[in-house]
Design a protein around this motif. Structure first.
Motif, PDB file in Angstrom:
ATOM      1  N   THR A  41       0.847  -1.188   0.000  1.00  0.00           N
ATOM      2  CA  THR A  41       0.000   0.000   0.000  1.00  0.00           C
ATOM      3  C   THR A  41       0.887   1.244   0.000  1.00  0.00           C
ATOM      4  N   ARG A  42       0.282   2.410  -0.220  1.00  0.00           N
ATOM      5  CA  ARG A  42       1.069   3.647  -0.172  1.00  0.00           C
ATOM      6  C   ARG A  42       1.638   3.864   1.225  1.00  0.00           C
ATOM      7  N   ASP A  43       0.861   3.499   2.251  1.00  0.00           N
ATOM      8  CA  ASP A  43       1.347   3.653   3.616  1.00  0.00           C
ATOM      9  C   ASP A  43       2.564   2.751   3.871  1.00  0.00           C
ATOM     10  N   GLU A  44       2.523   1.548   3.324  1.00  0.00           N
ATOM     11  CA  GLU A  44       3.647   0.627   3.515  1.00  0.00           C
ATOM     12  C   GLU A  44       4.898   1.101   2.781  1.00  0.00           C
ATOM     13  N   VAL A  45       4.720   1.664   1.580  1.00  0.00           N
ATOM     14  CA  VAL A  45       5.874   2.232   0.869  1.00  0.00           C
ATOM     15  C   VAL A  45       6.459   3.380   1.682  1.00  0.00           C
ATOM     16  N   HIS A  46       5.587   4.200   2.237  1.00  0.00           N
ATOM     17  CA  HIS A  46       6.046   5.321   3.064  1.00  0.00           C
ATOM     18  C   HIS A  46       6.831   4.831   4.267  1.00  0.00           C
ATOM     19  N   ARG A  47       6.346   3.771   4.899  1.00  0.00           N
ATOM     20  CA  ARG A  47       7.037   3.212   6.068  1.00  0.00           C
ATOM     21  C   ARG A  47       8.404   2.646   5.687  1.00  0.00           C
ATOM     22  N   ILE A  48       8.468   1.977   4.537  1.00  0.00           N
ATOM     23  CA  ILE A  48       9.753   1.418   4.084  1.00  0.00           C
ATOM     24  C   ILE A  48      10.764   2.534   3.852  1.00  0.00           C
ATOM     25  N   LEU A  49      10.334   3.596   3.175  1.00  0.00           N
ATOM     26  CA  LEU A  49      11.239   4.713   2.907  1.00  0.00           C
ATOM     27  C   LEU A  49      11.621   5.427   4.207  1.00  0.00           C
ATOM     28  N   SER A  50      10.671   5.531   5.124  1.00  0.00           N
ATOM     29  CA  SER A  50      10.937   6.209   6.394  1.00  0.00           C
ATOM     30  C   SER A  50      11.950   5.448   7.243  1.00  0.00           C
ATOM     31  N   HIS A  51      12.024   4.136   7.044  1.00  0.00           N
ATOM     32  CA  HIS A  51      12.958   3.322   7.829  1.00  0.00           C
ATOM     33  C   HIS A  51      14.276   3.087   7.082  1.00  0.00           C
ATOM     34  N   THR A  52      14.496   3.828   6.013  1.00  0.00           N
ATOM     35  CA  THR A  52      15.773   3.771   5.302  1.00  0.00           C
ATOM     36  C   THR A  52      16.610   4.932   5.810  1.00  0.00           C
ATOM     37  N   ARG A  53      17.538   4.659   6.717  1.00  0.00           N
ATOM     38  CA  ARG A  53      18.228   5.700   7.475  1.00  0.00           C
ATOM     39  C   ARG A  53      19.331   6.413   6.707  1.00  0.00           C
ATOM     40  N   ASN A  54      19.732   5.854   5.606  1.00  0.00           N
ATOM     41  CA  ASN A  54      20.833   6.411   4.821  1.00  0.00           C
ATOM     42  C   ASN A  54      20.251   7.186   3.635  1.00  0.00           C
TER      43      ASN A  54
END
Length: 283
Positions: free
Chosen positions: A104-117
């Protein structure tokens, strides 16, 4: 090198097959030849079917791997040896028509948000926002980002085809920030050697780590971001013919599978890309 192998290589080069396809077709034909202990042009359809059955039942080979061998032998028979297609009617396992676990769009957002670099964040954001295959992503060059026309140029994509995809403003801002920090010169996303693009396997590992950090247990690798791009664009109302062009599909059937995956498909307006934004808190 045998004349038959050289002829096969030459024909694949002339037809513009990618190095990856050439390698897999040659490997497939070599595997068949080693199994029978003779030239692959002397192996008939009955023998091939028995071999495929052996691979599936005794060697427990995945059906996808068997189909790869079929494709390599079909190319040899139909294109290199120029035998009639009707002479290569072999039975083999068809591809299973399964619907992937869509993000989902929310899940894509969460994945990107947890990419610390920042580099990893920009890498995955570009993959999603442009709907790229990982091979296209890692081969992007700095010059392929056309900020004036708000386009991303894809060079020699699948089928050796060039295309252009839309460059969202939020992605452009993110890429500018990435460039200011990393200063790529040729390859947009480089590895340890700034002159060489990042390895596709590394991209997969970056995605897997980010997905795990986000607490998402859906199946699928980094290609899930391309699926997400396609389904989210359809949900936002993009016409299928436009999506076909942006994804680089030759056959509309490849694009229409996304409609099949979305039973609630309907026009809902323009898709925003605000979820791409990089936060200082993530660094």
């Amino acid at each position: 090198m045998t004349p038959l192998r050289q002829k096969m290589i030459d024909l694949m080069v002339l037809k513009g097959y990618s190095p990856k396809t050439q390698k897999s077709y040659l490997y497939s034909v070599e595997k068949v030849a080693r199994h029978f202990g003779r030239s692959p042009d002397s192996i008939d359809v009955g023998e091939l079917e028995s071999y495929f059955l052996y691979l599936l039942t005794e060697k427990r080979m995945a059906s996808a791997s068997v189909r790869l061998i079929v494709n390599g032998m079909r190319f040899l028979n139909n294109q290199v040896l120029q035998r009639p297609a009707r002479d290569f009617l072999v039975r083999y396992p068809k591809r299973a028509q399964r619907i992937p676990e869509l993000l989902t769009r929310d899940e894509v957002h969460r994945i990107l948000s947890h990419t610390r670099n920042l580099k990893h964040h920009t890498l995955l954001a570009t993959c999603y926002a442009a709907g790229l295959r990982v091979s296209e992503l890692v081969h992007l060059r700095v010059r392929d980002i056309d900020s004036a026309r708000e386009l991303v140029h894809i060079r020699a994509g699948k089928g050796n085809k060039d295309r252009e995809v839309i460059l969202p403003e939020s992605l452009l801002l993110l890429l500018r920030r990435y460039w200011q920090f990393y200063r790529p010169m040729v390859a947009l996303f480089y590895g340890q050697d700034p002159r060489k693009p990042l390895d596709a396997g590394t991209v997969g590992k970056i995605f897997t780590r980010a997905k795990a950090a986000a607490g998402i247990d859906k199946q699928g690798g980094v290609h899930s971001l391309r699926h997400a791009y396609a389904t989210h664009q359809l949900e936002a109302g993009m016409p299928t013919f436009k999506l076909q062009r942006l994804l680089g599909h030759t056959d509309m059937k490849s694009t229409l599978r996304y409609v099949h995956w979305l039973p609630s498909y309907q026009n809902r307006g323009k898709l925003g890309m605000d979820l791409l934004c990089w936060s200082e808190a993530s660094s």
